[in-house]
Design an enzyme around this catalytic site. Sequence first.
Site, mmCIF file in Angstrom:
data_model
loop_
_atom_site.group_PDB
_atom_site.id
_atom_site.type_symbol
_atom_site.label_atom_id
_atom_site.label_comp_id
_atom_site.label_asym_id
_atom_site.label_seq_id
_atom_site.Cartn_x
_atom_site.Cartn_y
_atom_site.Cartn_z
ATOM 1 N N ASP A 105 -23.716 19.702 2.785
ATOM 2 C CA ASP A 105 -24.697 18.829 2.306
ATOM 3 C C ASP A 105 -25.846 19.500 2.398
ATOM 4 O OD1 ASP A 105 -24.001 17.153 5.056
ATOM 5 O OD2 ASP A 105 -25.688 18.180 4.862
ATOM 6 N N HIS A 120 -20.102 27.223 5.464
ATOM 7 C CA HIS A 120 -18.910 26.705 4.189
ATOM 8 C C HIS A 120 -19.709 26.653 3.008
ATOM 9 C CE1 HIS A 120 -16.312 25.381 7.865
ATOM 10 N NE2 HIS A 120 -16.141 26.620 7.656
ATOM 11 N N ASN A 225 -20.802 14.248 20.992
ATOM 12 C CA ASN A 225 -19.735 13.795 20.178
ATOM 13 C C ASN A 225 -19.195 12.781 20.587
ATOM 14 O OD1 ASN A 225 -17.177 13.541 18.724
ATOM 15 N ND2 ASN A 225 -17.161 15.683 18.094
HETATM 16 C C1 BV8 Z 1 -10.330 31.798 6.288
HETATM 17 C C2 BV8 Z 1 -14.658 23.291 2.463
HETATM 18 C C3 BV8 Z 1 -9.410 34.150 5.939
HETATM 19 C C4 BV8 Z 1 -15.982 22.568 1.895
HETATM 20 C C5 BV8 Z 1 -13.750 23.367 4.656
HETATM 21 C C6 BV8 Z 1 -3.986 28.183 12.086
HETATM 22 C C7 BV8 Z 1 -5.032 28.479 13.374
HETATM 23 C C8 BV8 Z 1 -6.221 28.674 12.987
HETATM 24 C C9 BV8 Z 1 -6.788 29.084 11.870
HETATM 25 C C10 BV8 Z 1 -5.960 28.847 10.692
HETATM 26 C C11 BV8 Z 1 -4.747 28.492 10.779
HETATM 27 N N1 BV8 Z 1 -3.943 28.130 9.767
HETATM 28 C C12 BV8 Z 1 -5.050 28.567 8.936
HETATM 29 C C13 BV8 Z 1 -6.206 29.085 9.428
HETATM 30 C C14 BV8 Z 1 -7.646 29.295 9.054
HETATM 31 C C15 BV8 Z 1 -8.359 28.044 8.312
HETATM 32 C C16 BV8 Z 1 -8.479 27.038 9.318
HETATM 33 O O1 BV8 Z 1 -9.143 27.178 10.185
HETATM 34 N N2 BV8 Z 1 -7.433 25.912 9.188
HETATM 35 C C17 BV8 Z 1 -7.412 24.797 10.272
HETATM 36 C C18 BV8 Z 1 -7.689 23.547 9.560
HETATM 37 C C19 BV8 Z 1 -6.357 25.109 11.086
HETATM 38 N N3 BV8 Z 1 -9.656 28.630 7.978
HETATM 39 C C20 BV8 Z 1 -9.890 28.971 6.613
HETATM 40 O O2 BV8 Z 1 -8.928 29.208 5.742
HETATM 41 C C21 BV8 Z 1 -11.046 29.721 6.378
HETATM 42 N N4 BV8 Z 1 -10.946 30.829 5.939
HETATM 43 O O3 BV8 Z 1 -9.656 31.750 7.577
HETATM 44 O O4 BV8 Z 1 -10.012 32.906 5.557
HETATM 45 C C22 BV8 Z 1 -9.771 35.093 5.080
HETATM 46 C C23 BV8 Z 1 -10.454 36.411 5.818
HETATM 47 C C24 BV8 Z 1 -10.704 37.240 4.810
HETATM 48 C C25 BV8 Z 1 -10.338 37.317 3.392
HETATM 49 C C26 BV8 Z 1 -9.895 36.223 2.931
HETATM 50 C C27 BV8 Z 1 -9.476 35.129 3.631
HETATM 51 C C28 BV8 Z 1 -11.997 28.783 5.716
HETATM 52 C C29 BV8 Z 1 -12.368 27.493 6.531
HETATM 53 C C30 BV8 Z 1 -13.388 26.661 5.608
HETATM 54 C C31 BV8 Z 1 -12.561 25.752 4.876
HETATM 55 N N5 BV8 Z 1 -13.485 24.739 4.159
HETATM 56 N N6 BV8 Z 1 -14.342 22.681 3.498
HETATM 57 C C32 BV8 Z 1 -15.942 21.289 1.849
HETATM 58 O O5 BV8 Z 1 -14.822 20.877 1.109
HETATM 59 O O6 BV8 Z 1 -16.638 20.762 2.548
HETATM 60 S S1 BV8 Z 1 -13.232 22.943 6.034
HETATM 61 C C33 BV8 Z 1 -13.919 21.548 6.456
HETATM 62 O O7 BV8 Z 1 -13.755 21.300 8.002
HETATM 63 C C34 BV8 Z 1 -15.478 21.234 6.281
HETATM 64 O O8 BV8 Z 1 -16.243 22.456 5.805
HETATM 65 C C35 BV8 Z 1 -15.972 20.849 7.751
HETATM 66 O O9 BV8 Z 1 -17.119 21.353 7.820
HETATM 67 C C36 BV8 Z 1 -15.154 21.754 8.400
HETATM 68 C C37 BV8 Z 1 -14.973 21.412 9.868
HETATM 69 O O10 BV8 Z 1 -14.814 19.903 10.094
HETATM 70 P P1 BV8 Z 1 -15.991 19.297 11.045
HETATM 71 O O11 BV8 Z 1 -17.355 19.570 10.414
HETATM 72 O O12 BV8 Z 1 -15.639 19.673 12.249
HETATM 73 O O13 BV8 Z 1 -15.520 17.657 10.515
HETATM 74 P P2 BV8 Z 1 -14.320 16.912 11.088
HETATM 75 O O14 BV8 Z 1 -14.178 15.719 10.403
HETATM 76 O O15 BV8 Z 1 -13.291 17.655 11.556
HETATM 77 O O16 BV8 Z 1 -14.925 16.238 12.593
HETATM 78 C C38 BV8 Z 1 -16.041 15.572 12.642
HETATM 79 C C39 BV8 Z 1 -16.345 15.189 14.146
HETATM 80 O O17 BV8 Z 1 -17.809 14.536 14.263
HETATM 81 C C40 BV8 Z 1 -15.204 14.574 15.074
HETATM 82 O O18 BV8 Z 1 -15.036 15.392 16.163
HETATM 83 C C41 BV8 Z 1 -16.114 13.152 15.310
HETATM 84 O O19 BV8 Z 1 -15.674 12.865 16.725
HETATM 85 C C42 BV8 Z 1 -17.549 13.447 15.245
HETATM 86 N N7 BV8 Z 1 -18.551 12.370 14.840
HETATM 87 C C43 BV8 Z 1 -17.965 11.459 14.124
HETATM 88 N N8 BV8 Z 1 -19.176 10.786 14.078
HETATM 89 C C44 BV8 Z 1 -20.444 11.322 14.696
HETATM 90 C C45 BV8 Z 1 -19.581 12.310 15.436
HETATM 91 N N9 BV8 Z 1 -20.374 13.177 16.155
HETATM 92 C C46 BV8 Z 1 -21.650 12.822 16.387
HETATM 93 N N10 BV8 Z 1 -22.127 11.707 15.818
HETATM 94 C C47 BV8 Z 1 -21.539 10.901 15.010
HETATM 95 N N11 BV8 Z 1 -22.117 9.878 14.496
#
Ligand code: BV8
Length: 252
Positions: A105, A120, A225
């Site tokens: 955003d 991202h 958090n």
């Molecule tokens: C890559 C797209 C290689 C945009 C997103 C196994 C282990 C490790 C890694 C991997 C694995 N298997 C696969 C992978 C790699 C993978 C990955 O990490 N997977 C994870 C899920 C296991 N990563 C990838 O694929 C990345 N690319 O590795 O490429 C490569 C290298 C070279 C050449 C080619 C390829 C790409 C990762 C990006 C993916 N895109 N989104 C969109 O649609 O928005 S990910 C998505 O998750 C969003 O981008 C988001 O930003 C991101 C992280 O999530 P958070 O921001 O943390 O949000 P979440 O909801 O999870 O948590 C919110 C938190 O806020 C909570 O903790 C909550 O308690 C808290 N909260 C709530 N309210 C509040 C608060 N905090 C404060 N105040 C509040 N009021």
Amino acid sequence: MESVLPGAAALLGQARRVVVFTGAGISAESGVPTFRDDLTGLWARYDAEQLATPEAFHADPDLVWGWYEWRRARVRRARPNPGHLATAAIEDLVPGTVVVTQNVDDLHERAGSRAPVHLHGSLFAPRCVGRAAHPAAFADPADDAADPGEGSRLAPPRCGHCGALVRPGVVWFGEALPEAALTAAAEAAATCDVLLTVGTSGVVYPAAEIPRIAARSGATVVQVNPLPTPLDAICDVNLRGSAARILPTLVE
Ligand code: BV8
């Protein structure tokens, strides 16, 4: 009861270089759904693999484009909250501050942050899927599109240069992060005195390495958090509470 950081102002006041690392949680109080937590999380209703991958877009471009247009409309209606505003205030307090966000955003920018590093991509930078990185040679509906409604299907525009589909300008699973952004974020984390990790579950890589780089480099790492995350173990301080309530206390 929100926790506060005694001496927070001193911590930031003495810091020369600060990184504010943010995730979806900082935008939650602006009404922008997070991904993984509670029932409002986007992934609670959708399967990430179904929508946030190049394969999903190839298989069903209308479903994926419709989902992103719904999200873009929600962001356009949202307003920066006190968490975003406090982040911009930290940049004023400590000129050597770098904001690194996983969010797609534009709420940091609209709160006054000068140049957030987007790991991202952005909802507001659609691009051609064609080989050449064409400039925006298409009528971007961002300005006048009505909210398509969650779950709507919308045909993506076509590139005016090559006729290929236009896709969201975000990084999908399995796609590499922008090299310049990741390098800048890693360098900032490796050289900062303080890193604030705000509103992220810390499970998506390589972005989740950023706070870990700061911890390994000897920076003071503070998490904001309401819930525990895998980052708890590497943080010097865990402030349980919302970004909109806690971050302003760090700059009072
Ligand atoms: C890559 C797209 C290689 C945009 C997103 C196994 C282990 C490790 C890694 C991997 C694995 N298997 C696969 C992978 C790699 C993978 C990955 O990490 N997977 C994870 C899920 C296991 N990563 C990838 O694929 C990345 N690319 O590795 O490429 C490569 C290298 C070279 C050449 C080619 C390829 C790409 C990762 C990006 C993916 N895109 N989104 C969109 O649609 O928005 S990910 C998505 O998750 C969003 O981008 C988001 O930003 C991101 C992280 O999530 P958070 O921001 O943390 O949000 P979440 O909801 O999870 O948590 C919110 C938190 O806020 C909570 O903790 C909550 O308690 C808290 N909260 C709530 N309210 C509040 C608060 N905090 C404060 N105040 C509040 N009021």
